[in-house]
Design an enzyme around this catalytic site. Sequence first.
Site, PDB file in Angstrom:
ATOM      1  N   LEU A  34     -51.086  12.189 -22.707  1.00 37.26           N
ATOM      2  CA  LEU A  34     -50.866  13.565 -22.644  1.00 37.26           C
ATOM      3  C   LEU A  34     -49.533  14.363 -22.428  1.00 37.26           C
ATOM      4  O   LEU A  34     -49.140  15.053 -21.868  1.00 37.26           O
ATOM      5  CB  LEU A  34     -51.777  14.860 -21.680  1.00 37.26           C
ATOM      6  CG  LEU A  34     -53.310  14.931 -21.756  1.00 37.26           C
ATOM      7  CD1 LEU A  34     -53.915  15.457 -20.687  1.00 37.26           C
ATOM      8  CD2 LEU A  34     -53.669  15.038 -23.042  1.00 37.26           C
ATOM      9  N   CYS A  35     -48.530  13.200 -21.975  1.00 37.63           N
ATOM     10  CA  CYS A  35     -46.382  13.519 -22.025  1.00 37.63           C
ATOM     11  C   CYS A  35     -46.160  14.121 -23.641  1.00 37.63           C
ATOM     12  O   CYS A  35     -46.760  12.739 -24.435  1.00 37.63           O
ATOM     13  CB  CYS A  35     -46.512  11.953 -22.010  1.00 37.63           C
ATOM     14  SG  CYS A  35     -44.478  12.028 -21.016  1.00 37.63           S
TER      15      CYS A  35
END
Length: 185
Positions: A34-35
């Site tokens: 989720l970066c």
Amino acid sequence: MEIYDFKVRSINGADKYLSDYKGKVLLIVNTASLCGFTPQYDELQMLYSKFKDKGLCILGFPCNQFMDQEPDSDAEILDKCELNFGIKFDMFARCDVRGENAIPLFKHLTSKQPFKGLDPNHPLTSAVVELIEQYYPELLKPGNNEVKWNFTKFIVDQNGDVVARFEPTAPMKEIVSFVEKLLKN
């Protein structure tokens, strides 16, 4: 200790000895699904596909230490990596890569290759620096060589020496060039 002395846990729960990779070029990277740097999974998979038959192994270590960007279980992480990014390189159990609970492998890597700074020209650099300043200021203390963010990459040569560190803001073309030179040796 040398790199081949380390034992790590695969994402499927089995112990894996880095001695199994002797003679290979290793690209060891801490990952997160989720970066802002998560699209690098695609680049890493392309790099792996291009050079796996020439001796490159990529080892992915999911980490949830930066803004909770890898909150899922190992099984869920593996599913996401396979379905969303077509990851075929070796993935390992979620772990800590900094601080007192960092796995020994990452303590070793950061002791061999210090932090040299983020690429000032990368579009995400200012956001990363702002987040580190706000949430992890200890990482900015002089001499702190710990991993600063997701998708930090370490390269180990065929002899087991940790020869390079690339921050997540490093251009992939620099990493590809470095890997190509090692594989020609």
